[in-house]
Each structure stands twice: as structure tokens, then as C-alpha cells.
Write an enzyme that holds these catalytic residues in place. Structure first.
Site, PDB file in Angstrom:
ATOM      1  N   ALA A 128      -3.694   8.098  -3.549  1.00  0.00           N
ATOM      2  CA  ALA A 128      -2.301   7.632  -3.629  1.00  0.00           C
ATOM      3  C   ALA A 128      -2.358   6.203  -4.145  1.00  0.00           C
ATOM      4  CB  ALA A 128      -1.658   7.700  -2.252  1.00  0.00           C
ATOM      5  N   THR A 154       0.837  -1.198   0.000  1.00  0.00           N
ATOM      6  CA  THR A 154       0.000   0.000   0.000  1.00  0.00           C
ATOM      7  C   THR A 154       0.869   1.245   0.000  1.00  0.00           C
ATOM      8  OG1 THR A 154      -1.979   0.955   1.051  1.00  0.00           O
ATOM      9  CG2 THR A 154      -0.236   0.215   2.519  1.00  0.00           C
ATOM     10  N   ASN A 155       0.232   2.407   0.016  1.00  0.00           N
ATOM     11  CA  ASN A 155       0.912   3.698   0.056  1.00  0.00           C
ATOM     12  C   ASN A 155       0.540   4.422   1.342  1.00  0.00           C
ATOM     13  OD1 ASN A 155       2.211   3.729  -2.396  1.00  0.00           O
ATOM     14  ND2 ASN A 155       0.675   4.936  -3.429  1.00  0.00           N
ATOM     15  N   ARG A 156       1.387   5.325   1.771  1.00  0.00           N
ATOM     16  CA  ARG A 156       1.031   6.161   2.923  1.00  0.00           C
ATOM     17  C   ARG A 156       0.019   7.200   2.477  1.00  0.00           C
ATOM     18  NH1 ARG A 156       6.089   8.498   6.189  1.00  0.00           N
ATOM     19  NH2 ARG A 156       4.527   9.796   7.179  1.00  0.00           N
TER      20      ARG A 156
END
Ligand code: CTP
Ligand code: CA
Length: 211
Positions: A88, A21-23
């Protein structure tokens, strides 16, 4: 007007219990959705997994992966007058999703990743979107250069550029400071403020651009 907004991260499964995942807290996208609703716009919010409550008075579409977000945007984009891509999105996903939990074994493990769909990059070229197209650019260096390049490459009317190397602003924060990148190399700095205040100003600007 009808405004479509993407928000939050995406999750790309590796096996039944793990994902890449992304922040991203989703706060900027959700603040934009609320600001647009407050201006009496109709809002479709396509959101990856976040812990924020669903804003009232908007159409919320929940997704997990980049592919699901791509399909949801494809489905809803044609009715939008403006689209703001604040998500994101993971750039890569595991090339295969293991059916069973990957067991611990060798000292090192190499993952093969494949590119995901570029959702913003498909808006004009694949989906034929004619409305006002707005993207974000989160950068750690050469902010304006990279943002201007994305503006042109993805056919946007506006890129909202975020310097994520500065502490206290950007993805996990309550506040944000951005630089607007417009066609013809024009830029405009918007000073540090709450994401809610910034969202209000951005929605006013985007509704002017969309008219
Ligand atoms: N974006 C998207 N789909 C993707 C990747 C990005 O819709 N698969 C959108 C983001 O929501 C954002 C914009 O494109 O509005 C720019 O995202 P960013 O990650 O900064 O750009 P990339 O094109 O992925 O380039 P890079 O990560 O290499 O800087
Ligand atoms: Ca990216």
C-alpha cells in the site's frame, strides 16, 4: 521461479517525529511470500514497516518510503520471473521534510504534498520488466471498473481486486475476498477465506501464468 513481492505500507516523513502512511498490515504480501517459498520458489520480499516477523527462507529487503521501495524494486526486478505488488504505497509525500519538529502555532496548517513514484506503473514502462506482472487494487466503489483500468494502464497480467468497503476483509484483516481481473475483461471471484489459503491459490495461479 524467482518471485518478487512488495508488501506493507510506506512511510513518508513530514518532520523528524511524524509521517504520512497508509492502512496496511502487510499480511497479504507476507502470506504470498510464505506461500511462494512453500512452493519452492525463490522469494525477494520488499517490505515497508510492519510488525510481522520476517518469514524464514526468503530474501527480505526492508524499506520505509515509496522512493526507497521504488529503488529496491528497480534493483531486484530483473532477476524475477513474476512480480506481485501487494504494498500500500503512499500516493503523495510531503513536498518538504522539515529539518526540525514542526511546532504547534496557527489554528490551521496546510501541507503541500507531491506525487510519489508509481512503482507498479514503472515495472514495464521504466524498468522494462518482461515477466508476469501482478498488481492489487483496493477500491471502495466501482471495483471491477477501476481494477480493469489499472490492469491496462500498468500493463499487468493480473489485478487482484479488493473491495475495502466491506468490513472484515482487506487491509487490517486476517481474511480476504478478492476478484481476479484478467486481460480481455475476464473476471473470477475468489470467496472469503484466510489470507494464507488465498495466498496459496494465488501463487499457484501466478506460477501457471508465468510459465
Ligand atoms: N502501486 C505502486 N506504487 C504506487 C502506487 C501503487 O506500486 N505509488 C501499486 C500497488 O502496490 C498496487 C497497485 O499499484 O499493486 C494499485 O494500487 P492503488 O493504490 O489501488 O492504485 P493507484 O494507481 O495508486 O490509484 P488510486 O490510489 O488513485 O486508486
Ligand atoms: Ca494509490
Amino acid at each position: 521461479m524467482h518471485i518478487l513481492i512488495t508488501a506493507g505500507p510506506t512511510r513518508e516523513p513530514l518532520d523528524p517525529v511524524r509521517y504520512l502512511t497508509n492502512r496496511s498490515s502487510g499480511r497479504m504480501g507476507y502470506a504470498l511470500a510464505e506461500a511462494a517459498r512453500n512452493e519452492e520458489h525463490e522469494v525477494t520480499l520488499i517490505s515497508g514497516p510492519v510488525t510481522l516477523p520476517a518469514p524464514e527462507g526468503i530474501h527480505l529487503v526492508k524499506v520505509e518510503t515509496a522512493r526507497e521501495m521504488y529503488e529496491a524494486v528497480q534493483k531486484h526486478l530483473s532477476k524475477a520471473d513474476a512480480a506481485i505488488f501487494a504494498a500500500a504505497v503512499a500516493d503523495y509525500r510531503p513536498a518538504v521534510k522539515a529539518e526540525q519538529k514542526i511546532k504547534k502555532g496557527a489554528e490551521t496548517l496546510t501541507l503541500e504534498l507531491e506525487r510519489t513514484e508509481d512503482i507498479l506503473g514503472s515495472a514495464r514502462s521504466v524498468f522494462g520488466f518482461k515477466g508476469c506482472l501482478v498488481g492489487f487494487a483496493a477500491e471502495t466503489e466501482k471495483l471491477i471498473e477501476h481494477a480493469q483500468d489499472k490492469l491496462v494502464r500498468k500493463g499487468c497480467d493480473l489485478i487482484i481486486a479488493n473491495d475495502v468497503s466491506q468490513p472484515g476483509i482487506g487491509f487490517d484483516s486476517v481474511e480476504n475476498a478478492v476478484t481476479l481481473c484478467l486481460p480481455g475483461g475476464r473476471t473470477q471471484v475468489m470467496p472469503r477465506q484466510s489470507k494464507a489459503a488465498l495466498a496459496g491459490e494465488l501463487i499457484q495461479l501466478i506460477s501457471r501464468l508465468a510459465r
